[in-house]
Design a protein around this motif. Structure first.
Motif, mmCIF file in Angstrom:
data_model
loop_
_atom_site.group_PDB
_atom_site.id
_atom_site.type_symbol
_atom_site.label_atom_id
_atom_site.label_comp_id
_atom_site.label_asym_id
_atom_site.label_seq_id
_atom_site.Cartn_x
_atom_site.Cartn_y
_atom_site.Cartn_z
ATOM 1 N N ASP A 193 -23.271 -133.925 -5.529
ATOM 2 C CA ASP A 193 -24.721 -133.919 -5.384
ATOM 3 C C ASP A 193 -25.340 -134.510 -6.648
ATOM 4 N N ASP B 248 -20.747 -129.546 -9.183
ATOM 5 C CA ASP B 248 -21.558 -130.569 -8.525
ATOM 6 C C ASP B 248 -20.969 -131.029 -7.200
ATOM 7 N N ARG C 199 -28.539 -135.253 -7.063
ATOM 8 C CA ARG C 199 -29.983 -134.990 -7.149
ATOM 9 C C ARG C 199 -30.278 -133.983 -8.259
ATOM 10 N N LYS C 200 -29.300 -133.762 -9.117
ATOM 11 C CA LYS C 200 -29.455 -132.816 -10.220
ATOM 12 C C LYS C 200 -29.902 -133.554 -11.487
#
Length: 434
Positions: free
Chosen positions: A372, A396, A374-375
């Motif tokens: 992911d 993640d 979008r962190k």
């Protein structure tokens, strides 16, 4: 669904021809069928039985952990901050002597859950009660190279019984779990196996056509003891005993001289670098830049959760890139891309799976993970290979597939019961401790 499609994907492929790809990837059964830039062709969309939207995700090959003892997850945090021999002889071995097959099953299940959740799809395991370890691999959907580790500090009849057990396991499980399980033969280490016993294990490996795996040159004291006992250092000792006449993987290889590095390169011996475990046990820092320059396949291992204390291979990748910069004074010693290759491509090569896994490429197994991105720590989108090495962690990882089958979806395990595993592992530890 037999054939499915990933669209809108950013991929770190580890393929030198196209290391970063913005586009699509299709999976047919257990293999990557096709991939390309931009939008997927209409024919691919028509054939797909399902589609994964890659928006906000970063795809890469599953990580490969080339040295560990999965069931020792039950001993995590039991005896920290000790020297290797004291840790082994006074704490680990007495506890491990109490392990039952069920303990190994639940300890391995705990490790498998942790590995999947942190993006590892393939692992090497050396332990006892290996039938139970293989059961976990079969159930979890992971890929593994398994071996019954054999310690020869015992009477001749016990040595023979252990060797026969290792041979039976290797023969029974090689190629099982739809080909996801490979097996090896393993003398535990030159300091725990007499020379004639190592020769017998090597002979068995030749007869079975299998590779060999052992611990080697982990500490300076081990090397000194080998010199005292046999008159040579461990590399020459094992070479004389024929260990390197088979495809071989040695764990640690911390204390090597130039001549030994040359021998390993000449014999095609692979090294599993375990930086966290080596630092925690103060074993030293392996000469990884020199090994890589010599052409040795250097992969990464966590060792056990008892000496690490987690199984997050992203931590090993990051440390492999940082540690050798620090000790050499050379910021180019192990670049990010090379550290990532150690956790993927070189891992596959070190266990005979090059061309099978470790890369996203048509024809190879669909062992892939999605992180992911979008962190905050993935922003800005400058260099995702750099972000994977210096910013990312196993936490993640959002999705995991092995052989095209999804094992983790939105951080939920699909093949293992995490709640039951945690309960049974804690109960097993309580019995062992009591």
């Amino acid at each position: 669904m037999n054939r499915w499609l990933i669209e809108n994907a950013t991929m770190i492929t580890m393929d030198p021809a196209k290391p970063v790809l913005e586009g699509w990837l299709s999976v047919d059964g257990s293999k990557i069928a096709a991939m390309g830039a931009g939008s997927a062709p209409e024919e691919e969309k028509r054939q797909a039985g399902g589609t994964v939207n890659g928006d906000g995700l970063l795809f890469m090959p599953g990580l490969i952990n080339t040295h560990g003892h999965a069931a020792m997850s039950l001993l995590r945090g039991l005896a920290d901050d000790l020297k290797l021999q004291e840790w082994l002889e006074n704490h680990m071995w007495p506890m491990e002597a109490k392990f039952t097959g069920d303990d190994v099953y639940w300890g391995t299940s705990l490790a498998a859950a942790e590995m999947i959740l942190s993006g590892t799809t393939t692992f090497v395991d050396m332990y006892d009660h290996m039938d139970r370890v293989a059961e976990v691999v079969e159930q979890s959907g992971m890929r593994a190279s398994l071996t019954r580790g054999v310690i020869g500090l015992c009477p001749p009849d016990v040595q023979t019984a252990k060797l026969n057990e290792a041979i039976s396991f290797a023969r029974d499980w090689h190629g099982k779990a739809d080909g996801r399980i490979q097996t090896m033969m393993s003398p535990h280490a030159p300091y725990t196996c007499p020379p004639d016993y190592i020769e017998r294990i090597v002979a068995a490996a030749h007869e079975l056509g299998l590779p060999l795996h052992t611990h080697m040159s982990e500490t300076a004291a081990e090397v000194a003891q080998n010199l005292k006992d046999y008159g040579v250092r461990p590399v020459e000792h094992l070479d004389r005993l024929g260990l390197f006449s088979r495809p071989s993987l040695v764990a640690h290889a911390v204390h090597l001289n130039d001549e030994e590095i040359a021998i390993l390169a000449e014999r095609g011996v692979a090294v599993s670098h375990n930086p966290v475990s080596n630092l925690k046990l103060a074993s030293g820092v392996a000469r990884v830049p020199e090994l890589l320059r010599a052409g040795v396949a250097v992969s990464l291992g966590t060792d056990s959760a008892a000496s690490n204390n987690n199984l997050d291979l992203f931590e090993e990748i990051r440390l492999a890139a940082l540690l050798h910069k620090g000790v050499s004074g050379d910021p180019t010693a192990v670049p990010a891309a090379e550290a990532l290759r150690m956790g993927t491509v070189y891992g596959a090569k070190s266990i005979g799976l090059d061309g099978v896994t470790g890369m996203l490429k048509p024809g190879m197994r669909a062992d892939l993970i999605a992180l992911d991105i979008r962190k905050p720590h993935f922003v800005p989108a400058t260099d995702y290979m750099s972000h994977l090495v210096y910013s990312a962690s196993g936490a993640d990882v959002a999705h995991v597939w092995v052989d095209g089958k999804q094992l983790l979806k939105n951080r939920e395990l699909l093949t293992l019961d995490a709640e039951k595993i945690r309960f049974e592992a804690q109960r097993a530890f309580g019995r062992l401790k009591g």
